[in-house]
Write a protein that holds these residues in place. Structure first.
Motif, PDB file in Angstrom:
ATOM      1  N   VAL A 154       9.715   4.633   3.157  1.00  0.00           N
ATOM      2  CA  VAL A 154      10.647   5.653   2.663  1.00  0.00           C
ATOM      3  C   VAL A 154      11.189   6.486   3.821  1.00  0.00           C
ATOM      4  O   VAL A 154      12.396   6.725   3.933  1.00  0.00           O
ATOM      5  CB  VAL A 154       9.954   6.551   1.626  1.00  0.00           C
ATOM      6  CG1 VAL A 154      10.832   7.748   1.276  1.00  0.00           C
ATOM      7  CG2 VAL A 154       9.625   5.764   0.367  1.00  0.00           C
ATOM      8  N   VAL A 155      10.287   6.921   4.713  1.00  0.00           N
ATOM      9  CA  VAL A 155      10.719   7.740   5.845  1.00  0.00           C
ATOM     10  C   VAL A 155      11.652   6.951   6.764  1.00  0.00           C
ATOM     11  O   VAL A 155      12.727   7.433   7.160  1.00  0.00           O
ATOM     12  CB  VAL A 155       9.490   8.253   6.619  1.00  0.00           C
ATOM     13  CG1 VAL A 155       9.924   9.004   7.881  1.00  0.00           C
ATOM     14  CG2 VAL A 155       8.652   9.164   5.729  1.00  0.00           C
ATOM     15  N   LEU A 156      11.250   5.733   7.098  1.00  0.00           N
ATOM     16  CA  LEU A 156      12.101   4.905   7.957  1.00  0.00           C
ATOM     17  C   LEU A 156      13.407   4.544   7.261  1.00  0.00           C
ATOM     18  O   LEU A 156      14.461   4.441   7.913  1.00  0.00           O
ATOM     19  CB  LEU A 156      11.343   3.636   8.351  1.00  0.00           C
ATOM     20  CG  LEU A 156      10.143   3.821   9.273  1.00  0.00           C
ATOM     21  CD1 LEU A 156       9.426   2.487   9.494  1.00  0.00           C
ATOM     22  CD2 LEU A 156      10.567   4.422  10.607  1.00  0.00           C
ATOM     23  N   LEU A 159      12.303   4.245  -5.428  1.00  0.00           N
ATOM     24  CA  LEU A 159      11.441   3.071  -5.386  1.00  0.00           C
ATOM     25  C   LEU A 159       9.983   3.478  -5.235  1.00  0.00           C
ATOM     26  O   LEU A 159       9.096   2.899  -5.871  1.00  0.00           O
ATOM     27  CB  LEU A 159      11.867   2.165  -4.228  1.00  0.00           C
ATOM     28  CG  LEU A 159      11.145   0.821  -4.114  1.00  0.00           C
ATOM     29  CD1 LEU A 159      11.392  -0.024  -5.358  1.00  0.00           C
ATOM     30  CD2 LEU A 159      11.592   0.068  -2.868  1.00  0.00           C
ATOM     31  N   PHE A 160       9.719   4.477  -4.395  1.00  0.00           N
ATOM     32  CA  PHE A 160       8.343   4.944  -4.245  1.00  0.00           C
ATOM     33  C   PHE A 160       7.837   5.537  -5.556  1.00  0.00           C
ATOM     34  O   PHE A 160       6.702   5.267  -5.969  1.00  0.00           O
ATOM     35  CB  PHE A 160       8.258   5.987  -3.135  1.00  0.00           C
ATOM     36  CG  PHE A 160       6.853   6.400  -2.799  1.00  0.00           C
ATOM     37  CD1 PHE A 160       6.181   5.800  -1.746  1.00  0.00           C
ATOM     38  CD2 PHE A 160       6.191   7.363  -3.537  1.00  0.00           C
ATOM     39  CE1 PHE A 160       4.874   6.166  -1.440  1.00  0.00           C
ATOM     40  CE2 PHE A 160       4.892   7.738  -3.241  1.00  0.00           C
ATOM     41  CZ  PHE A 160       4.232   7.136  -2.183  1.00  0.00           C
ATOM     42  N   PRO A 184      -4.072   0.195   5.687  1.00  0.00           N
ATOM     43  CA  PRO A 184      -3.265  -0.894   5.111  1.00  0.00           C
ATOM     44  C   PRO A 184      -3.458  -2.180   5.900  1.00  0.00           C
ATOM     45  O   PRO A 184      -3.935  -2.165   7.041  1.00  0.00           O
ATOM     46  CB  PRO A 184      -1.833  -0.349   5.245  1.00  0.00           C
ATOM     47  CG  PRO A 184      -1.894   0.630   6.364  1.00  0.00           C
ATOM     48  CD  PRO A 184      -3.257   1.246   6.302  1.00  0.00           C
ATOM     49  N   PRO A 185      -3.077  -3.313   5.340  1.00  0.00           N
ATOM     50  CA  PRO A 185      -3.209  -4.594   6.046  1.00  0.00           C
ATOM     51  C   PRO A 185      -2.415  -4.611   7.344  1.00  0.00           C
ATOM     52  O   PRO A 185      -1.403  -3.915   7.488  1.00  0.00           O
ATOM     53  CB  PRO A 185      -2.648  -5.610   5.037  1.00  0.00           C
ATOM     54  CG  PRO A 185      -2.763  -4.941   3.709  1.00  0.00           C
ATOM     55  CD  PRO A 185      -2.576  -3.483   3.973  1.00  0.00           C
ATOM     56  N   LEU A 186      -2.891  -5.428   8.285  1.00  0.00           N
ATOM     57  CA  LEU A 186      -2.225  -5.505   9.588  1.00  0.00           C
ATOM     58  C   LEU A 186      -0.795  -6.031   9.463  1.00  0.00           C
ATOM     59  O   LEU A 186       0.081  -5.642  10.246  1.00  0.00           O
ATOM     60  CB  LEU A 186      -3.038  -6.405  10.523  1.00  0.00           C
ATOM     61  CG  LEU A 186      -4.407  -5.864  10.950  1.00  0.00           C
ATOM     62  CD1 LEU A 186      -5.120  -6.868  11.844  1.00  0.00           C
ATOM     63  CD2 LEU A 186      -4.258  -4.524  11.668  1.00  0.00           C
ATOM     64  N   GLY A 187      -0.558  -6.914   8.492  1.00  0.00           N
ATOM     65  CA  GLY A 187       0.795  -7.434   8.313  1.00  0.00           C
ATOM     66  C   GLY A 187       1.786  -6.338   7.957  1.00  0.00           C
ATOM     67  O   GLY A 187       2.920  -6.314   8.458  1.00  0.00           O
ATOM     68  N   GLN A 188       1.371  -5.398   7.101  1.00  0.00           N
ATOM     69  CA  GLN A 188       2.248  -4.300   6.731  1.00  0.00           C
ATOM     70  C   GLN A 188       2.456  -3.350   7.900  1.00  0.00           C
ATOM     71  O   GLN A 188       3.568  -2.834   8.109  1.00  0.00           O
ATOM     72  CB  GLN A 188       1.676  -3.561   5.522  1.00  0.00           C
ATOM     73  CG  GLN A 188       1.586  -4.423   4.278  1.00  0.00           C
ATOM     74  CD  GLN A 188       1.069  -3.672   3.068  1.00  0.00           C
ATOM     75  OE1 GLN A 188       0.994  -2.444   3.063  1.00  0.00           O
ATOM     76  NE2 GLN A 188       0.712  -4.404   2.021  1.00  0.00           N
ATOM     77  N   LEU A 189       1.411  -3.103   8.679  1.00  0.00           N
ATOM     78  CA  LEU A 189       1.563  -2.254   9.862  1.00  0.00           C
ATOM     79  C   LEU A 189       2.473  -2.908  10.894  1.00  0.00           C
ATOM     80  O   LEU A 189       3.272  -2.232  11.553  1.00  0.00           O
ATOM     81  CB  LEU A 189       0.187  -1.958  10.470  1.00  0.00           C
ATOM     82  CG  LEU A 189      -0.749  -1.070   9.641  1.00  0.00           C
ATOM     83  CD1 LEU A 189      -2.091  -0.920  10.345  1.00  0.00           C
ATOM     84  CD2 LEU A 189      -0.121   0.298   9.392  1.00  0.00           C
ATOM     85  N   ALA A 190       2.366  -4.233  11.028  1.00  0.00           N
ATOM     86  CA  ALA A 190       3.244  -4.944  11.957  1.00  0.00           C
ATOM     87  C   ALA A 190       4.695  -4.856  11.510  1.00  0.00           C
ATOM     88  O   ALA A 190       5.611  -4.707  12.329  1.00  0.00           O
ATOM     89  CB  ALA A 190       2.804  -6.401  12.067  1.00  0.00           C
ATOM     90  N   GLU A 220       0.834  -1.196   0.000  1.00  0.00           N
ATOM     91  CA  GLU A 220       0.000   0.000   0.000  1.00  0.00           C
ATOM     92  C   GLU A 220       0.874   1.254   0.000  1.00  0.00           C
ATOM     93  O   GLU A 220       1.998   1.263   0.521  1.00  0.00           O
ATOM     94  CB  GLU A 220      -0.918   0.011   1.216  1.00  0.00           C
ATOM     95  CG  GLU A 220      -1.920  -1.129   1.252  1.00  0.00           C
ATOM     96  CD  GLU A 220      -2.992  -0.980   0.193  1.00  0.00           C
ATOM     97  OE1 GLU A 220      -3.202   0.157  -0.296  1.00  0.00           O
ATOM     98  OE2 GLU A 220      -3.621  -1.993  -0.157  1.00  0.00           O
ATOM     99  N   ALA A 221       0.342   2.328  -0.599  1.00  0.00           N
ATOM    100  CA  ALA A 221       1.081   3.590  -0.643  1.00  0.00           C
ATOM    101  C   ALA A 221       1.357   4.119   0.763  1.00  0.00           C
ATOM    102  O   ALA A 221       2.403   4.723   1.017  1.00  0.00           O
ATOM    103  CB  ALA A 221       0.294   4.622  -1.454  1.00  0.00           C
ATOM    104  N   ILE A 222       0.418   3.882   1.687  1.00  0.00           N
ATOM    105  CA  ILE A 222       0.605   4.329   3.071  1.00  0.00           C
ATOM    106  C   ILE A 222       1.812   3.636   3.687  1.00  0.00           C
ATOM    107  O   ILE A 222       2.663   4.263   4.325  1.00  0.00           O
ATOM    108  CB  ILE A 222      -0.668   4.036   3.888  1.00  0.00           C
ATOM    109  CG1 ILE A 222      -1.851   4.813   3.311  1.00  0.00           C
ATOM    110  CG2 ILE A 222      -0.469   4.372   5.353  1.00  0.00           C
ATOM    111  CD1 ILE A 222      -3.172   4.423   3.906  1.00  0.00           C
ATOM    112  N   THR A 223       1.899   2.332   3.477  1.00  0.00           N
ATOM    113  CA  THR A 223       3.028   1.566   4.012  1.00  0.00           C
ATOM    114  C   THR A 223       4.327   1.962   3.327  1.00  0.00           C
ATOM    115  O   THR A 223       5.368   2.133   3.988  1.00  0.00           O
ATOM    116  CB  THR A 223       2.779   0.066   3.821  1.00  0.00           C
ATOM    117  OG1 THR A 223       1.523  -0.294   4.410  1.00  0.00           O
ATOM    118  CG2 THR A 223       3.885  -0.760   4.454  1.00  0.00           C
ATOM    119  N   LEU A 224       4.291   2.125   2.009  1.00  0.00           N
ATOM    120  CA  LEU A 224       5.509   2.440   1.264  1.00  0.00           C
ATOM    121  C   LEU A 224       6.037   3.822   1.638  1.00  0.00           C
ATOM    122  O   LEU A 224       7.257   4.030   1.692  1.00  0.00           O
ATOM    123  CB  LEU A 224       5.230   2.359  -0.236  1.00  0.00           C
ATOM    124  CG  LEU A 224       6.464   2.350  -1.146  1.00  0.00           C
ATOM    125  CD1 LEU A 224       7.379   1.187  -0.782  1.00  0.00           C
ATOM    126  CD2 LEU A 224       6.047   2.250  -2.603  1.00  0.00           C
TER     127      LEU A 224
END
Length: 257
Positions: free
Chosen positions: A29-31, A120-121, A232-238, A21-25
């Motif tokens: 990028v920030v991290l 990459l984004f 976004p999915p919980l897996g990506q948030l985790a 998801e764009a939110i996760t990506l």
């Protein structure tokens, strides 16, 4: 005039990265940028290889990555020279040292990793995805009265203006070269090209001022959409949570030692 970027084709290959998801990506990028500034050299090298492989996976080959880097070679050389003569931990100020060269290479590597995450984004997501992701992360600020929707609109306009400015500058520069060209003459010298780019500033500024007047009129009655993307999915948030924990733990461990 055909925009310069239109002739530079780079096929976007479908990959499993498209499912992020764009939110996760955006958070990645920030991290990633923060990690590139704090990571040790060995981890920095691993990140650089990983980012280069990810870009190659999306269709941007190693040759194309190198071609995108070549315009920045003078800047890279300048950074290296500055570090060679100013790294006082390796030699007195003004004296060249191998330690300064190593510090310069490390600084260039950190910049390269940061730009790699941004690239990459841009390869995987559009400006609309970026605006929606920024608005999702900033939506808690709406409780404080911050107009997040207007901020997203400003971001979209600013990012959308960059390609137009670059293409307009290339068009003006091409027109200047065509008017000065003569049959049988050799290519322009480096000084001539440099002066041409300075001359471009005046007509480019005039064109941007005219477009700014029209843009303010066209946006006066427009409002950003109130639609927000889903979580976004919980897996990506985790995954993001684990990254943050490791990053904070690494900073704490490094400070303790």
């Amino acid at each position: 005039m055909i925009p310069g970027l239109a002739s530079q084709s780079s096929v976007l290959r479908p990959t499993a990265l498209d499912g992020i998801e764009a939110i996760t990506l955006l958070a990645v990028v920030v991290l990633g940028v923060v990690t590139s500034l704090l990571a040790p050299v060995w981890l920095l090298a691993c990140l650089l290889i990983l980012i280069s492989a990810a870009l190659a996976w999306t269709g941007l080959s190693a040759g194309q990555q190198w071609a995108a880097t070549r315009p920045w070679l003078p800047v890279i050389l300048f950074v290296l020279v500055v570090h060679v003569f100013t790294t006082t931990s390796a030699a007195p100020l003004g004296h060249a040292s191998w330690g300064g060269l190593a510090a310069g290479v490390e600084a260039v590597g950190r910049i390269a990793v940061s730009l790699g995450f941004l690239s990459l984004f841009s390869r995987l997501k559009s400006v609309d995805d970026l605006v929606a992701a920024v608005r999702w992360w900033l939506r808690p600020l709406e409780l404080l009265g911050l107009p997040v929707g207007q901020l997203a609109l400003v971001l979209a306009v600013a990012l959308g203006t960059i390609p137009s400015v670059m293409n307009e500058g290339r068009r003006t520069e091409a027109v200047l070269r065509m008017r000065r060209a003569k049959v049988g003459s050799k290519g322009a010298s480096f000084v001539r090209k440099f002066l041409d780019r300075i001359v471009v500033v005046v007509p480019l500024s005039e064109s941007l001022i005219r477009r700014a007047e029209v843009l303010s009129l066209s946006l006066r009655t427009r409002q950003p959409s109130s639609h927000l993307v889903s979580n976004p999915p919980l897996g990506q948030l985790a995954f993001l949570f684990v990254w943050v924990v490791l990053l904070v733990g690494g900073v704490w461990w490094g400070g303790a030692n």
